[in-house]
Structures are given as C-alpha cells and as structure tokens.
Design an enzyme around this catalytic site. Structure first.
Site, mmCIF file in Angstrom:
data_model
loop_
_atom_site.group_PDB
_atom_site.id
_atom_site.type_symbol
_atom_site.label_atom_id
_atom_site.label_comp_id
_atom_site.label_asym_id
_atom_site.label_seq_id
_atom_site.Cartn_x
_atom_site.Cartn_y
_atom_site.Cartn_z
ATOM 1 N N HIS A 1 45.819 14.674 33.430
ATOM 2 C CA HIS A 1 45.974 15.213 34.793
ATOM 3 C C HIS A 1 44.966 16.364 34.945
ATOM 4 C CE1 HIS A 1 47.947 17.585 37.995
ATOM 5 N NE2 HIS A 1 48.584 16.480 38.325
ATOM 6 N N ASP B 1 50.934 18.476 27.091
ATOM 7 C CA ASP B 1 51.323 18.515 28.500
ATOM 8 C C ASP B 1 52.560 17.625 28.626
ATOM 9 O OD1 ASP B 1 51.750 17.875 31.130
ATOM 10 O OD2 ASP B 1 49.632 17.625 31.632
ATOM 11 N N CYS C 1 45.634 13.080 40.858
ATOM 12 C CA CYS C 1 45.063 14.171 40.052
ATOM 13 C C CYS C 1 44.592 13.663 38.694
ATOM 14 C CB CYS C 1 46.034 15.330 39.879
ATOM 15 S SG CYS C 1 46.518 16.071 41.430
ATOM 16 N N LYS D 1 60.043 18.648 38.231
ATOM 17 C CA LYS D 1 60.013 17.212 37.919
ATOM 18 C C LYS D 1 61.243 16.792 37.127
ATOM 19 C CE LYS D 1 54.938 17.064 37.579
ATOM 20 N NZ LYS D 1 54.486 16.450 38.823
ATOM 21 N N GLN E 1 55.415 15.016 32.265
ATOM 22 C CA GLN E 1 56.067 13.729 32.533
ATOM 23 C C GLN E 1 57.044 13.312 31.447
ATOM 24 O OE1 GLN E 1 56.045 12.470 35.367
ATOM 25 N NE2 GLN E 1 54.298 13.513 36.262
HETATM 26 N N1 7TS Z 1 50.468 17.189 33.970
HETATM 27 C C1 7TS Z 1 50.924 15.973 34.305
HETATM 28 C C2 7TS Z 1 50.909 14.874 33.292
HETATM 29 C C3 7TS Z 1 51.406 15.758 35.597
HETATM 30 O O1 7TS Z 1 51.861 14.563 35.939
HETATM 31 C C4 7TS Z 1 51.411 16.834 36.524
HETATM 32 C C5 7TS Z 1 51.853 16.649 37.945
HETATM 33 C C6 7TS Z 1 50.950 18.074 36.095
HETATM 34 C C7 7TS Z 1 50.483 18.219 34.817
HETATM 35 C C8 7TS Z 1 50.967 19.268 36.979
HETATM 36 O O2 7TS Z 1 52.258 19.639 37.291
HETATM 37 P P1 7TS Z 1 52.519 20.866 38.244
HETATM 38 O O3 7TS Z 1 53.998 20.930 38.354
HETATM 39 O O4 7TS Z 1 51.929 22.050 37.603
HETATM 40 O O5 7TS Z 1 51.850 20.543 39.548
HETATM 41 N N2 7TS Z 1 51.737 15.345 38.418
HETATM 42 C C9 7TS Z 1 51.849 14.965 39.713
HETATM 43 C C10 7TS Z 1 51.753 13.637 40.095
HETATM 44 O O6 7TS Z 1 51.567 12.697 39.340
HETATM 45 N N3 7TS Z 1 51.899 13.571 41.433
HETATM 46 O O7 7TS Z 1 52.070 14.805 41.903
HETATM 47 C C11 7TS Z 1 52.049 15.687 40.844
#
Ligand code: 7TS
Length: 406
Positions: free
Chosen positions: A118, A195, A361, A221, A198
């Site tokens: 990501h 990371d 992303c 999430k 997910q």
């Molecule tokens: N890493 C992964 C693997 C992700 O899926 C996401 C967000 C992030 C980092 C960043 O997370 P945040 O909470 O800091 O924004 N992924 C997604 C997605 O797949 N659609 O919207 C956000």
C-alpha cells in the site's frame, strides 16, 4: 462462529440501511453498537485529559486509556509497554520512518519492500531514500499473487537494513509468510516492519511469534473508530529510538534549551491523544476476541472460496486476482471484460452493492498487473453468504447491461 446473520444485529448501520450490501471493509469496517456506545459513554461520563490530573475524573480517563492499551496488548500477544497509540497504520509507518529511518539509514543502505505494498508503506520510504540516499528494492509478486521468495536470497544482501512488508495485501488478499521472511531478514541483521492493516482485523496475530520488530494496525478497519491505531514495537527497539513528535506528555524533564524523554510508550505519544477513540478501539478488540479471530478468519475464508468458485463458474468475463488457497483472505479485486472499474462499481451501486474501484493505493501493483484500476469486493465478520449471492447476481445484471461493450 456465531452466524454472520446474528452478528449483523450488533451493527446499527445495517438496520439503518437494510438494502445495503457493504463489500468495502478493506477500506473501513462498520462499527458494532458496543464501540459506538463506548465513545458516547466516554464523553458523557469519563471525559478529562489523561496522565495529568490530580482529580478523580482525570484518573478515571487515564485508567480507561491505559486499560485500552492492555486490551490491545492482549489482542496482539504483546507487552502493554510496547503498544503505542497512533492515528492509523499510515502514522505508525511514518513514525518509524522519522524516528528511525531518517536518523539511522545512510547512502548505500538498502530498504526491502514488496511489489504489493500500500502507498502507506511506500511513500514514507521514498522520503527516506531522497533524504539519505538509501536504495529501495522490492520482492516481486508472482503471477499467482504470491511473493517470489526465490528472489529473497538475491535481494537480502548485507546492505539491507530494513524489510518492511504487508502481512496481507489489500488488493490480492495474499497473506505473506511473514515469519519466514522475518527469520531470513533477522539473519542478515535487518529490522522487520509488518504492515498489519489488513491482517489484524481478520486473523489471529501474535506479534512475538511473527519474529518482527514492529507491527502497525488501523483501528477503523477492525470495528474501532477512525483516529486510533497501534504501533507495536519490541521494547528494546523502542527504548533505543528517538521520538517522532515532541511536545507534552512525552518528556521526562524540559529546560528552555533541551529536554529528556519519557520511556516508551509515552515517548511516542506527544500531545493529547485520541482518548475516546483509543478506549473504543480497546472495546472493538475485545468484541473481536469475543467472537474469536480464528472464527473470523475461517468465515472470511469460506466466503472468499465460495465467491471465487461462483465467479469462475458463472462469470467467465470476470477476471480475479490473488492466490487460491489458505493464504488468501476475503478480498477480491476483479475486472469485468474491458470495462473500466469505476463503471463496474457505479453500476453495482445501482443494485445496492458497495465495492471500491481504483488502484486501492497500490499503484505499483496495478502497474505490474497491467491495469490502471480494479473493482474490489471485500468481506468481514458481518458479511453473509446471501450478500455474496446478491453481489454475484448484480454482477450478472451489470454484465448484461454492458454486454455490447465487453
Ligand atoms: N496498509 C494497508 C495494507 C492498507 O490496506 C491500508 C488501507 C493502509 C496501510 C493504510 O491505512 P490507513 O488506516 O492508515 O489509511 N487500505 C485501504 C484500502 O484498501 N482502501 O482504503 C484504504
């Protein structure tokens, strides 16, 4: 697991929108009543700033905040002193880049990522590369959506100082063999960052068993509110690290021209934190543990296997990405013929099906797939088999509608 049909009753949004088929939990999850109520309860009855009050209310707020830290430690199999509250995964990874990467890495050092990251685990490292001259490399993704581990020997040189990778891809659903990669990286003396944006919401995670140094997650999430996430770090690493942000709460002593810092985790929590959100995140973690992370994983797994089998069988025009097997979570990125993913998602929305479209992303991964965008359906503990059926029936209608353009 308690049936997803019963679990749905815990989520007020589904009662408010009975027609909605929400298939975008990879972007953010819906929130159970206990989490919504925890936010309200905090503000109605506990609200005060933490770690500073001599009065009872502030002590209560501090106790609630620190209790949330203990819950997150239990959720991750960690020590509570190793839990740092941040806003989200993005902030956790930036914290590491600013507190460690920019200070420690030098020209000639190598940063090993993967092609399925990501942007949150790419762009912060670009800052490091620009400022330090360190070089970025990536473990390739194979045609089946898994990492090419055969390349690891070649890529893991003595110059690699850090390996930072996603535990589960937000596009392919691939669960990476983090423990195996971490072991190889540690043998080379590299730092390992995971990371977990997910993975943490969907499967049991034991950070100590992973063999990594750091693990990042986003509370929103995993049924928690937006604005609260966690960076877990091995204590001896955290102890050696300089702070990311300076200010109140993170100090030991302050003089006009210098200061000394508090021990972790406070060292990394400058300023007033998202107290209510952290408290509610703790409640979310407890809610998920009550259902059982292994149960949630099996539920996601059974839905994704069912959906993929039906798509293969009934919709040959749909191309899906990602591995088939036990190392695949409940995420399906797909294309429908040559249609643009946004058209597919907009058409699905007409049938009440919420999926995301775009590069999610993960532009380098999409470039590798030879696509600008995919549509993506994702499942969680409250997703039912009926919803998967409705998704597939709606896709058939979309196929029919666009049949002259396929
Ligand atoms: N890493 C992964 C693997 C992700 O899926 C996401 C967000 C992030 C980092 C960043 O997370 P945040 O909470 O800091 O924004 N992924 C997604 C997605 O797949 N659609 O919207 C956000």
């Amino acid at each position: 697991m308690t049936s997803a049909y019963l679990i749905r009753a815990d989520f007020p949004l589904f009662a408010a929108r009975p027609e909605l088929v929400y298939l975008d939990s990879t972007a953010t999850s819906q929130k159970p009543r206990v989490v919504i109520e925890a936010l309200e309860h905090y503000y109605r009855e506990i609200n005060a700033n933490v770690h500073r009050g001599a009065y009872d209310l502030s002590v209560q707020a501090t106790l609630a905040y620190e209790e949330a830290r203990r819950k997150m430690a239990r959720f991750l199999g960690a020590d509570e002193r190793e839990i740092i509250f941040v806003r989200n995964t993005t902030e956790a990874l930036n914290l590491l880049v600013y507190a460690w990467g920019l200070r420690v890495l030098k020209a000639g050092d190598e940063i090993l990522l993967t092609e399925m990251e990501h942007h949150a685990n790419l762009v912060p490292w670009h800052l490091v590369a620009v400022h330090t001259g360190a070089k970025i490399k990536a473990i390739p993704v194979r045609g089946d959506g898994r990492l090419d581990l055969d390349s690891l020997d070649r890529l893991l040189t003595d110059r690699v100082r850090v390996v930072s990778l996603t535990h589960m891809s937000n596009v392919l659903g691939t669960v990476n063999p983090v423990a195996q990669i971490a072991k190889a990286a540690k043998e080379k003396g590299a730092l390992v960052i995971v990371d977990g944006a997910q993975s943490a919401p969907h499967m049991p995670v034991d950070v100590t068993g992973l063999g990594a140094d750091f693990f990042a997650l986003s509370g929103h999430k995993m049924c928690g509110p937006t604005g609260a996430g966690v960076l877990w770090g091995r204590y001896e690493m955290l102890e050696k690290m300089q702070p990311f942000l300076g200010g109140g709460e993170m100090i030991n002593e302050v003089y006009l021209e210098r200061s000394s810092y508090a021990k972790p985790p406070q060292r990394f929590e400058a300023g007033t934190p998202a107290i209510a959100e952290a408290v509610a995140l703790g409640v979310a973690a407890e809610y998920l543990m009550g259902i059982g992370m292994q149960n949630i994983w099996q539920h996601d797994r059974s839905l994704v296997d069912y959906a993929l089998a039906r798509l293969d069988e009934e919709l040959p025009e749909v191309k899906t990405f990602g591995p088939r097997g036990p190392d695949r979570g409940g995420v399906i990125a797909f294309t429908l013929g040559g249609l643009h993913a946004h058209d597919v998602a907009t058409a699905l929305d007409q049938h009440g099906i919420a999926v995301r479209a775009g590069h999610h992303c993960a532009q380098p991964l999409h470039r590798k797939l030879g696509l600008a965008a995919t549509a993506r359906a994702s499942f969680y503990l409250y997703t039912t088999r009926d919803e998967v059926d409705r998704f597939i029936e709606a896709l058939k209608k979309v196929r029919e509608f666009f049949k002259d353009w396929l």
